[in-house]
Design an enzyme around this catalytic site. Structure first.
Site, PDB file in Angstrom:
ATOM      1  N   ARG A 197       0.789  -0.979   0.031  1.00  0.00           N
ATOM      2  CA  ARG A 197      -0.075   0.164   0.164  1.00  0.00           C
ATOM      3  C   ARG A 197       0.909   1.043  -0.024  1.00  0.00           C
ATOM      4  O   ARG A 197       1.886   0.988   0.284  1.00  0.00           O
ATOM      5  CB  ARG A 197      -0.915  -0.003   1.259  1.00  0.00           C
ATOM      6  CG  ARG A 197      -1.924   1.046   1.168  1.00  0.00           C
ATOM      7  CD  ARG A 197      -2.581   1.304   2.702  1.00  0.00           C
ATOM      8  NE  ARG A 197      -1.757   2.135   3.462  1.00  0.00           N
ATOM      9  CZ  ARG A 197      -1.953   2.793   4.500  1.00  0.00           C
ATOM     10  NH1 ARG A 197      -3.205   2.454   5.015  1.00  0.00           N
ATOM     11  NH2 ARG A 197      -1.195   3.442   5.258  1.00  0.00           N
ATOM     12  N   HIS A 221     -10.078  12.407  16.468  1.00  0.00           N
ATOM     13  CA  HIS A 221     -10.090  11.024  16.051  1.00  0.00           C
ATOM     14  C   HIS A 221      -9.846  10.105  17.519  1.00  0.00           C
ATOM     15  O   HIS A 221     -10.593   9.193  17.915  1.00  0.00           O
ATOM     16  CB  HIS A 221      -9.306  10.506  15.090  1.00  0.00           C
ATOM     17  CG  HIS A 221      -9.274   9.313  14.729  1.00  0.00           C
ATOM     18  ND1 HIS A 221      -9.738   8.519  13.585  1.00  0.00           N
ATOM     19  CD2 HIS A 221      -8.746   8.082  15.391  1.00  0.00           C
ATOM     20  CE1 HIS A 221      -9.723   7.395  13.762  1.00  0.00           C
ATOM     21  NE2 HIS A 221      -8.892   7.060  14.825  1.00  0.00           N
ATOM     22  N   GLU A 222      -8.565  10.468  17.987  1.00  0.00           N
ATOM     23  CA  GLU A 222      -8.263   9.573  19.303  1.00  0.00           C
ATOM     24  C   GLU A 222      -9.072   9.919  20.436  1.00  0.00           C
ATOM     25  O   GLU A 222      -9.563   8.928  21.106  1.00  0.00           O
ATOM     26  CB  GLU A 222      -6.744  10.223  19.469  1.00  0.00           C
ATOM     27  CG  GLU A 222      -6.011   9.986  18.285  1.00  0.00           C
ATOM     28  CD  GLU A 222      -6.065   8.312  17.686  1.00  0.00           C
ATOM     29  OE1 GLU A 222      -6.394   7.578  18.589  1.00  0.00           O
ATOM     30  OE2 GLU A 222      -5.660   7.891  16.805  1.00  0.00           O
ATOM     31  N   GLU A 273     -13.423   2.581  14.499  1.00  0.00           N
ATOM     32  CA  GLU A 273     -12.557   3.447  13.688  1.00  0.00           C
ATOM     33  C   GLU A 273     -13.533   4.480  12.931  1.00  0.00           C
ATOM     34  O   GLU A 273     -13.248   5.485  12.853  1.00  0.00           O
ATOM     35  CB  GLU A 273     -11.569   2.880  12.558  1.00  0.00           C
ATOM     36  CG  GLU A 273     -10.351   2.028  13.423  1.00  0.00           C
ATOM     37  CD  GLU A 273      -9.597   2.974  14.235  1.00  0.00           C
ATOM     38  OE1 GLU A 273      -9.705   4.136  13.843  1.00  0.00           O
ATOM     39  OE2 GLU A 273      -9.064   2.587  15.180  1.00  0.00           O
TER      40      GLU A 273
END
Ligand SMILES: [Zn+2]
Length: 874
Positions: free
Chosen positions: A136, A614-615, A677
């Site tokens: 990736r 996000h966290e 997520e």
């Protein structure tokens, strides 16, 4: 603890396969040239604009707001003012470089309202191909590549003034680079440890008659665990007690497997090819070792033995629970006494006390009369009952040693890696091994993260960044708390608890101070048991394996150190640990495009601000919400709030579960496994944007970038987008100003959709809620802090939605969102609560690797990597 100890191990377990191959220097020079060219062009444009006394209009027809939007903006007191004066334009080197980067990554010929992904990332995609060593490639991976270049420099810089910890890191690196000696010693170091393990039956004459009668499974599993940090057949590890975050406890869980996920063992299609390559790999290595031991060639025996090994492992794989069945930590957790363990899971006479005591004896710990264990893998142990006595001691020993050999291949001479090449190609799609120095840098960093971190910080981290990031955390956290008040689905009692938890989240930024303190001996003490030799890379690796196991096991009788850093500094990722209610932002991610004191705040909020959101949101996702403000698994939710959380989660599960990924044989994303997520992705960008609006409304003065006529909020979103490029846009009409630029190889896409708890990059899109009554006039709809899935839009077919780049409505006529039946079961492994050994926090591990909490680790309650049980960013 729990980390695969070699670069190879990472690859074997999780799938990331190294990186590029094309000359790094060549690529770096090209990039530098492009950057400089872009900067010069930008400056030229700026100069021209100044000359004319006005700013250049880059995309005049596209970057405007409709009348309706302007009306709404006027109604909102916190609307962002647009730059009017040239004084607003920043021409510092940091800004010019940022402008050049953004310009190069964009494709301004694309219509942002039709295809934001191509608009934001088209330039990036044109300039990059996936390196042959990579499965990736994305902006994240490039940052990791660049970080490795820095580490290469500091590890190769010899000086006599290094403290012991640093000397050992450099010695380890040199031994890894000592390929001449590695080739010369060939398989001998491996043959030596096979003796310690009681031999690999397939390479021993008359093993059944010699070792066989004395063979004990309990002892063998203990040796694998304590000497080689391989937890095979039964996973036993020490971690924070989910129900009491101040203490450690013994965990028993289902194990990892030789291949990255359970599906490879029994699904058809491409899985069969992987399985066949895996078996061939085993047979090749066994044949080579037999020859090295001067045994006669016996292809029939090798074939027979290895086929049995694969059959046994297939049975074990079948006994493990798929990831979606391990979603709820509260139902996984079963604490019991040793006596209960023995009574409930007899395993045809397996002596649990002997096994556990044998493991703990390696660190001189004695079992207590009332010792308790936590069993996570109850279904697995129940299934193991029917497997454990079906296979002979020979087959079981063949399997255990194979797992050790598999882990050690990367430490051996080239011919062993050649034997692995086809398996890697089928599994990851990579055709070239990682260049040696990158493997070595990655290996040393993941095994000596504090020592390497100290070198990295001194070389590349601006010390005053910590305070600036702390301020950003405070701003995003404040918005999160404020937004809780706006949630209609949460009652007051739960809101109060949630606010307390958010305020109690502790942050770790950059690096632990002690690693830079020359007089603080803690850094050297971390590695006091390690004595490396430049000529013995293989044995150095064994030392690391043993030290890792011992560090973890020793914690059983220690109280939890809440200040312990769960990851090193030289890591491009970020984490949330539910057991600690802690967010971590290593120095490695505190760089552009995520963060810089030299770039406009719009970029910082759209970059690291989004990461912070996000966290923080992980603390309230489907896993994090089960833990209280002190990291204890405790249900603090009212029935009303919990019920609504679940209802909205179902919506998001359904939404993501309906995405089918063309690159992964059109398999659907697993909405269950990726839920945490997806919640974090959705919450993070909303909080960051709202925090940016608030900062501006409170008098914050931002600056524009030269050569771009992007408004502040457009800058916010384009940086958010370019922070992670993604491949082609999704085939859904969802508003897609999100990006995560990057590309996958098909082989890795197939693996990733089984194992990664993150959605494919292309589905990590910006959560605009089309058609919602509060649909955004500018960029985001109603901002929510957590758990309010944007998929609400699907329940109310969107009429329109807008993004800051569009003057017109998003039409729903560009294709229908494909609503398919909820994904049946795309089981994944390891489970939601991954075994510590399955993940690893380290730079490359943010890659799907055995070390990878690939990038935002799992939203787990237990640490995966070394000591981390955390959710990571990518
Ligand atoms: Zn995450």
């Amino acid at each position: 603890m729990g980390k695969p100890e070699s670069p190879v191990g990472m690859v074997e377990l999780a799938g990331w396969s190294g990186q590029k191959h094309r000359g790094f220097l060549e690529r770096g020079l090209q990039l530098l040239l492009l950057l400089v060219t872009g900067a010069l062009v930008a400056l030229g444009l700026l100069h021209a604009a100044h000359s004319r006394g006005k700013q250049l209009t880059l995309f005049p027809s596209r970057l405007c707001f409709s009348k309706e939007e302007k009306t709404i903006v006027k109604r909102k007191p916190r609307a962002i003012p647009q730059p009017k004066e040239m004084d607003d334009i920043c021409t510092s080197p940091g800004c010019v470089i940022a402008a050049a980067r953004i310009l190069q990554n964009m494709d301004p010929s694309r219509e942002p309202c039709d295809d934001f992904y191509q608009y934001a990332c088209g330039g990036w995609l044109r300039r990059h191909v996936i390196p042959e060593t990579n499965s990736r490639y994305s902006v994240f991976d490039i940052l990791r590549d660049e970080l490795e270049v820095i580490l290469k420099g500091v590890l190769e810089n010899s000086t006599t003034r290094d403290r012991p910890a640093v000397q050992k890191a450099k010695m380890l690196y040199r031994s890894c680079m000592n390929e001449r000696m590695i080739e010369k010693r060939d398989s001998q170091p491996l043959l030596n440890i096979l003796d310690v393990m009681g031999g690999w039956p397939v390479t021993v004459e008359k093993w059944n008659e010699g070792v066989g009668p004395r063979w004990e499974l309990e002892q063998q599993l203990a040796v694998m665990n304590t000497q080689f940090n391989r937890r095979v057949v039964i996973d036993l590890f020490i971690w924070n007690d989910d129900q009491n975050s101040s203490r450690h406890i013994i965990y028993i869980d289902q194990p990892t497997l030789g291949m990255p996920s359970r599906e490879y063992y029994f699904n058809e299609g491409s899985n069969r090819k992987v399985r066949e390559a895996y078996l061939q790999f085993m047979m090749s290595v066994a044949t080579m070792l037999r020859a090295d031991m001067n045994l006669p060639e016996n292809s029939y025996l090798v074939q027979e033995d290895m086929a049995q090994v694969l059959e046994l492992e297939t049975q074990l794989a079948n006994a493990t629970a798929p990831q979606e069945e391990r979603h709820d930590v509260t139902t996984l957790y079963h604490r019991m006494s040793l006596e209960d363990l023995q009574n409930k899971f007899g395993l045809k006479g397996f002596n649990w006390t002997l096994f556990i005591q044998s493991v703990l004896s390696s660190v001189k710990i004695k079992l207590l009369p009332d010792e308790e264990v936590v069993v996570y893998g109850i279904p697995y142990l129940q299934n193991l009952e029917d497997i454990i006595d079906v296979y002979s001691a020979r087959t079981m020993q063949n399997y255990l040693v194979w797992r050790l050999v598999l882990d050690r291949i990367s430490s051996l001479s080239q011919r062993f890696k050649d034997a692995r090449a086809n398996y890697r190609k089928v599994l990851y799609g990579t055709t070239v091994e990682e260049v040696r120095w990158r493997e070595c840098v990655s290996y040393v960093n993941s095994n000596m993260e504090s020592a390497v971190g100290s070198l990295y910080i001194r070389e590349a981290f601006p010390g005053d960044s910590k305070d600036a990031v702390r301020e950003l955390i405070d701003k995003v956290r404040a918005v999160f708390v404020e937004t809780l008040d706006e949630l209609g689905w949460m009652d007051e009692v739960s809101k109060k608890k949630a606010q307390e938890k958010a305020m109690n989240i502790r942050e770790q930024i950059g690096y632990p101070d002690y690693i830079l303190e020359e007089r603080n001996k803690h850094l050297d003490e971390e590695y006091s048991n390690l004595n490396f030799s430049e000529d013995k890379y293989f044995e150095n690796g064994l030392q690391n394996l043993k030290a890792g196991a011992q560090r973890s096991l020793k914690k059983l009788r220690e109280t939890v150190d809440q200040n312990l850093w769960i990851i090193g500094a030289a890591v491009v990722n970020a984490f949330y640990s539910p057991n600690r209610n802690q967010i971590v932002f290593p120095a490695g991610i505190l760089q552009p495009p995520f963060f810089s004191k030299e770039q406009p705040q719009a970029l910082n909020f759209g970059g690291i601000g989004m990461v912070i959101g996000h966290e923080i949101t992980h603390g309230f996702d489907d896993n994090g919400r089960n833990f209280d403000k002190n990291g204890n698994m405790l249900d603090w939710w009212s029935n009303f709030s919990a019920q609504h959380f679940r209802k909205q989660s179902e919506c998001m599960i359904h939404q993501y579960g309906n995405y089918s990924w063309d690159l992964a044989d059109n398999q659907n994303v697993n909405g269950f496994s990726t839920l945490g997520e997806n919640i974090a992705d959705n919450g993070g960008v909303r909080q960051a944007y709202k925090a940016y609006l608030k900062w501006m409304a409170e008098g914050g003065k931002d600056q524009q970038l030269p050569g771009l006529e992007l408004s502040y909020d457009q800058l916010f979103f384009i940086n958010y987008a370019q922070a992670r490029p993604s491949p082609r846009p999704a085939a859904t009409p969802l508003v897609r100003p999100q990006v995560w630029c990057g590309s996958y190889r098909p082989e890795f896409a197939i693996q990733s959709i089984k194992t990664d708890v993150h959605s494919p990059l292309k589905y990590r899109r910006l959560p605009l809620r089309r058609g919602h009554p509060h649909a955004p006039a500018r960029a985001l709809p109603r901002l929510v802090a957590m758990g309010e899935p944007h998929c609400v839009a699907h329940a109310h077919p969107p009429a329109e939605a807008r993004c800051p780049f569009c003057a017109r409505s998003w039409s729903s006529g560009r294709g229908q969102h494909r609503v398919r039946p909820a994904p049946g079961a795309q089981p994944r492994h390891p489970g939601r609560v991954a075994p510590p050994g399955a993940l690893r926090l380290q730079p490359r591990a943010l890659r799907p690797s055995p070390g990878d909490l690939f990038n935002c680790l799992h939203p787990l309650s237990k640490a995966s990597l070394s000591a981390v049980q955390a959710s990571d960013l990518s």
